[in-house]
Design an enzyme around this catalytic site. Sequence first.
Site, PDB file in Angstrom:
ATOM      1  N   ARG A 238      -1.713 -14.353   4.836  1.00 45.95           N
ATOM      2  CA  ARG A 238      -2.410 -13.672   5.927  1.00 45.95           C
ATOM      3  C   ARG A 238      -1.616 -13.788   7.226  1.00 45.95           C
ATOM      4  O   ARG A 238      -1.562 -12.850   8.030  1.00 45.95           O
ATOM      5  CB  ARG A 238      -3.832 -14.202   6.085  1.00 45.95           C
ATOM      6  CG  ARG A 238      -4.684 -13.877   4.869  1.00 45.95           C
ATOM      7  CD  ARG A 238      -6.115 -14.312   5.010  1.00 45.95           C
ATOM      8  NE  ARG A 238      -6.836 -13.507   5.985  1.00 45.95           N
ATOM      9  CZ  ARG A 238      -7.262 -12.265   5.769  1.00 45.95           C
ATOM     10  NH1 ARG A 238      -7.018 -11.664   4.613  1.00 45.95           N
ATOM     11  NH2 ARG A 238      -7.923 -11.624   6.689  1.00 45.95           N
TER      12      ARG A 238
ATOM     13  N   TYR B 296     -12.759  -2.305  -3.295  1.00 40.48           N
ATOM     14  CA  TYR B 296     -13.223  -2.303  -1.911  1.00 40.48           C
ATOM     15  C   TYR B 296     -14.748  -2.178  -1.804  1.00 40.48           C
ATOM     16  O   TYR B 296     -15.254  -1.789  -0.740  1.00 40.48           O
ATOM     17  CB  TYR B 296     -12.540  -1.180  -1.140  1.00 40.48           C
ATOM     18  CG  TYR B 296     -11.113  -1.501  -0.728  1.00 40.48           C
ATOM     19  CD1 TYR B 296     -10.842  -2.595   0.101  1.00 40.48           C
ATOM     20  CD2 TYR B 296     -10.049  -0.720  -1.144  1.00 40.48           C
ATOM     21  CE1 TYR B 296      -9.547  -2.889   0.497  1.00 40.48           C
ATOM     22  CE2 TYR B 296      -8.739  -1.013  -0.749  1.00 40.48           C
ATOM     23  CZ  TYR B 296      -8.503  -2.097   0.068  1.00 40.48           C
ATOM     24  OH  TYR B 296      -7.221  -2.383   0.469  1.00 40.48           O
TER      25      TYR B 296
ATOM     26  N   ASN C  77      -1.884   0.368   6.793  1.00 43.56           N
ATOM     27  CA  ASN C  77      -1.393  -0.907   7.328  1.00 43.56           C
ATOM     28  C   ASN C  77      -0.539  -1.702   6.340  1.00 43.56           C
ATOM     29  O   ASN C  77      -0.444  -2.922   6.423  1.00 43.56           O
ATOM     30  CB  ASN C  77      -2.551  -1.726   7.908  1.00 43.56           C
ATOM     31  CG  ASN C  77      -3.518  -2.203   6.851  1.00 43.56           C
ATOM     32  OD1 ASN C  77      -3.449  -1.779   5.706  1.00 43.56           O
ATOM     33  ND2 ASN C  77      -4.418  -3.102   7.234  1.00 43.56           N
TER      34      ASN C  77
ATOM     35  N   GLU D 148      -9.870 -10.963  -7.201  1.00 42.50           N
ATOM     36  CA  GLU D 148      -8.971  -9.809  -7.059  1.00 42.50           C
ATOM     37  C   GLU D 148      -7.821  -9.868  -8.070  1.00 42.50           C
ATOM     38  O   GLU D 148      -7.444  -8.841  -8.647  1.00 42.50           O
ATOM     39  CB  GLU D 148      -8.440  -9.753  -5.621  1.00 42.50           C
ATOM     40  CG  GLU D 148      -9.544  -9.413  -4.615  1.00 42.50           C
ATOM     41  CD  GLU D 148      -9.105  -9.417  -3.159  1.00 42.50           C
ATOM     42  OE1 GLU D 148      -9.943  -9.128  -2.296  1.00 42.50           O
ATOM     43  OE2 GLU D 148      -7.923  -9.707  -2.879  1.00 42.50           O
TER      44      GLU D 148
ATOM     45  N   HIS E  29      -2.268  -5.449   1.757  1.00 43.92           N
ATOM     46  CA  HIS E  29      -3.570  -6.112   1.647  1.00 43.92           C
ATOM     47  C   HIS E  29      -3.338  -7.534   1.170  1.00 43.92           C
ATOM     48  O   HIS E  29      -2.456  -7.779   0.355  1.00 43.92           O
ATOM     49  CB  HIS E  29      -4.469  -5.401   0.628  1.00 43.92           C
ATOM     50  CG  HIS E  29      -5.652  -6.246   0.217  1.00 43.92           C
ATOM     51  ND1 HIS E  29      -6.806  -6.284   0.944  1.00 43.92           N
ATOM     52  CD2 HIS E  29      -5.816  -7.128  -0.806  1.00 43.92           C
ATOM     53  CE1 HIS E  29      -7.646  -7.152   0.386  1.00 43.92           C
ATOM     54  NE2 HIS E  29      -7.071  -7.669  -0.685  1.00 43.92           N
TER      55      HIS E  29
ATOM     56  N   THR F  51      -4.952  -7.069  10.937  1.00 41.51           N
ATOM     57  CA  THR F  51      -5.265  -5.823  10.212  1.00 41.51           C
ATOM     58  C   THR F  51      -4.799  -4.602  10.984  1.00 41.51           C
ATOM     59  O   THR F  51      -4.200  -3.685  10.413  1.00 41.51           O
ATOM     60  CB  THR F  51      -6.790  -5.732   9.967  1.00 41.51           C
ATOM     61  OG1 THR F  51      -7.206  -6.882   9.230  1.00 41.51           O
ATOM     62  CG2 THR F  51      -7.158  -4.477   9.195  1.00 41.51           C
TER      63      THR F  51
ATOM     64  N   ARG G 234       2.879  -6.258   9.272  1.00 39.45           N
ATOM     65  CA  ARG G 234       2.188  -5.124   9.899  1.00 39.45           C
ATOM     66  C   ARG G 234       2.807  -4.742  11.241  1.00 39.45           C
ATOM     67  O   ARG G 234       2.853  -3.561  11.599  1.00 39.45           O
ATOM     68  CB  ARG G 234       0.699  -5.427  10.013  1.00 39.45           C
ATOM     69  CG  ARG G 234       0.008  -5.301   8.629  1.00 39.45           C
ATOM     70  CD  ARG G 234      -1.325  -5.938   8.628  1.00 39.45           C
ATOM     71  NE  ARG G 234      -2.084  -5.683   7.403  1.00 39.45           N
ATOM     72  CZ  ARG G 234      -3.076  -6.457   6.976  1.00 39.45           C
ATOM     73  NH1 ARG G 234      -3.415  -7.535   7.668  1.00 39.45           N
ATOM     74  NH2 ARG G 234      -3.717  -6.167   5.877  1.00 39.45           N
TER      75      ARG G 234
ATOM     76  N   LYS H   9       0.810  -1.219   0.000  1.00 37.80           N
ATOM     77  CA  LYS H   9       0.000   0.000   0.000  1.00 37.80           C
ATOM     78  C   LYS H   9       0.852   1.281   0.000  1.00 37.80           C
ATOM     79  O   LYS H   9       2.063   1.239   0.244  1.00 37.80           O
ATOM     80  CB  LYS H   9      -0.925  -0.029   1.227  1.00 37.80           C
ATOM     81  CG  LYS H   9      -1.963  -1.167   1.191  1.00 37.80           C
ATOM     82  CD  LYS H   9      -2.937  -1.028   2.364  1.00 37.80           C
ATOM     83  CE  LYS H   9      -3.968  -2.142   2.353  1.00 37.80           C
ATOM     84  NZ  LYS H   9      -4.989  -1.932   3.413  1.00 37.80           N
TER      85      LYS H   9
ATOM     86  N   PHE I 161     -15.295   4.099   7.140  1.00 38.81           N
ATOM     87  CA  PHE I 161     -13.937   4.414   6.675  1.00 38.81           C
ATOM     88  C   PHE I 161     -13.758   4.260   5.171  1.00 38.81           C
ATOM     89  O   PHE I 161     -12.641   4.412   4.666  1.00 38.81           O
ATOM     90  CB  PHE I 161     -12.913   3.556   7.418  1.00 38.81           C
ATOM     91  CG  PHE I 161     -13.122   2.056   7.285  1.00 38.81           C
ATOM     92  CD1 PHE I 161     -12.697   1.370   6.160  1.00 38.81           C
ATOM     93  CD2 PHE I 161     -13.746   1.344   8.306  1.00 38.81           C
ATOM     94  CE1 PHE I 161     -12.876  -0.002   6.045  1.00 38.81           C
ATOM     95  CE2 PHE I 161     -13.940  -0.029   8.202  1.00 38.81           C
ATOM     96  CZ  PHE I 161     -13.507  -0.704   7.054  1.00 38.81           C
TER      97      PHE I 161
HETATM   98  P1  CMP Z   1      -7.491  -4.426   3.782  1.00 34.89           P
HETATM   99  O1  CMP Z   1      -7.069  -5.837   4.040  1.00 34.89           O
HETATM  100  O2  CMP Z   1      -6.876  -3.738   2.623  1.00 34.89           O
HETATM  101  O3  CMP Z   1      -9.083  -4.407   3.593  1.00 34.89           O
HETATM  102  C1  CMP Z   1      -9.900  -3.345   4.017  1.00 34.89           C
HETATM  103  C2  CMP Z   1      -9.124  -2.259   4.659  1.00 34.89           C
HETATM  104  O4  CMP Z   1      -9.870  -1.315   5.371  1.00 34.89           O
HETATM  105  C3  CMP Z   1      -8.212  -2.864   5.700  1.00 34.89           C
HETATM  106  O5  CMP Z   1      -7.176  -3.555   5.072  1.00 34.89           O
HETATM  107  C4  CMP Z   1      -7.810  -1.647   6.511  1.00 34.89           C
HETATM  108  O6  CMP Z   1      -6.615  -1.057   6.055  1.00 34.89           O
HETATM  109  C5  CMP Z   1      -8.969  -0.695   6.250  1.00 34.89           C
HETATM  110  N1  CMP Z   1      -9.614  -0.400   7.511  1.00 34.89           N
HETATM  111  C6  CMP Z   1     -10.215  -1.261   8.349  1.00 34.89           C
HETATM  112  N2  CMP Z   1     -10.680  -0.616   9.417  1.00 34.89           N
HETATM  113  C7  CMP Z   1     -10.385   0.688   9.253  1.00 34.89           C
HETATM  114  C8  CMP Z   1     -10.598   1.843  10.016  1.00 34.89           C
HETATM  115  N3  CMP Z   1     -11.236   1.797  11.185  1.00 34.89           N
HETATM  116  N4  CMP Z   1     -10.145   3.009   9.528  1.00 34.89           N
HETATM  117  C9  CMP Z   1      -9.504   3.065   8.337  1.00 34.89           C
HETATM  118  N5  CMP Z   1      -9.266   1.989   7.559  1.00 34.89           N
HETATM  119  C10 CMP Z   1      -9.696   0.807   8.024  1.00 34.89           C
END
Ligand code: CMP
Length: 139
Positions: free
Chosen positions: A86, A50, A113, A127, A116, A92, A103, A10, A58
């Site tokens: 994973r 997404y 983070n 995907e 993905h 996450t 992470r 990312k 968010f």
């Molecule tokens: P990802 O695996 O890319 O899939 C969905 C993303 O939403 C997740 O990683 C996080 O980076 C993001 N995400 C989840 N919760 C929040 C949050 N509270 N605020 C901002 N981003 C979020």
Amino acid sequence: ALERTFSIIKPDATNRNLTGAINAVFEKAGLRIVAQKRVRMTREQAETFYAVHKERPFFGELVEFMISAPVVVQVLEGENAVAKHREVMGATNPANAAEGTVRKLYALSVGENSVHGSDSLDNAKIEIAQFFSGNEIVG
Ligand code: CMP
């Protein structure tokens, strides 16, 4: 079984020049990078990717972040690649991520983070197809 999963490095990570460091974690875990490209996601691509989160509070922030700088999209191959990826990404929220995970090592926050990864083999196929054509994946 031998699987393929979809991975994104990312903007927070590409901005800090961490592509190689993150790839090293993946490769050390036995994941083979069988396709990879650096792209600037369009807003449409990010919103489609997404879409499952579009009712979340968010969502807007997530889309803005994903289009804010280049990302590196990847296909990773290996035994149980979806679960293995994973595991090495970690939770996450980096506050909950285990030692040695991407992470824990690199993520800044739950939003920024660093990576993905697909959450299932079915989603991995969906995907991968959003970013790669078959002839770009070289196993
Ligand atoms: P990802 O695996 O890319 O899939 C969905 C993303 O939403 C997740 O990683 C996080 O980076 C993001 N995400 C989840 N919760 C929040 C949050 N509270 N605020 C901002 N981003 C979020």
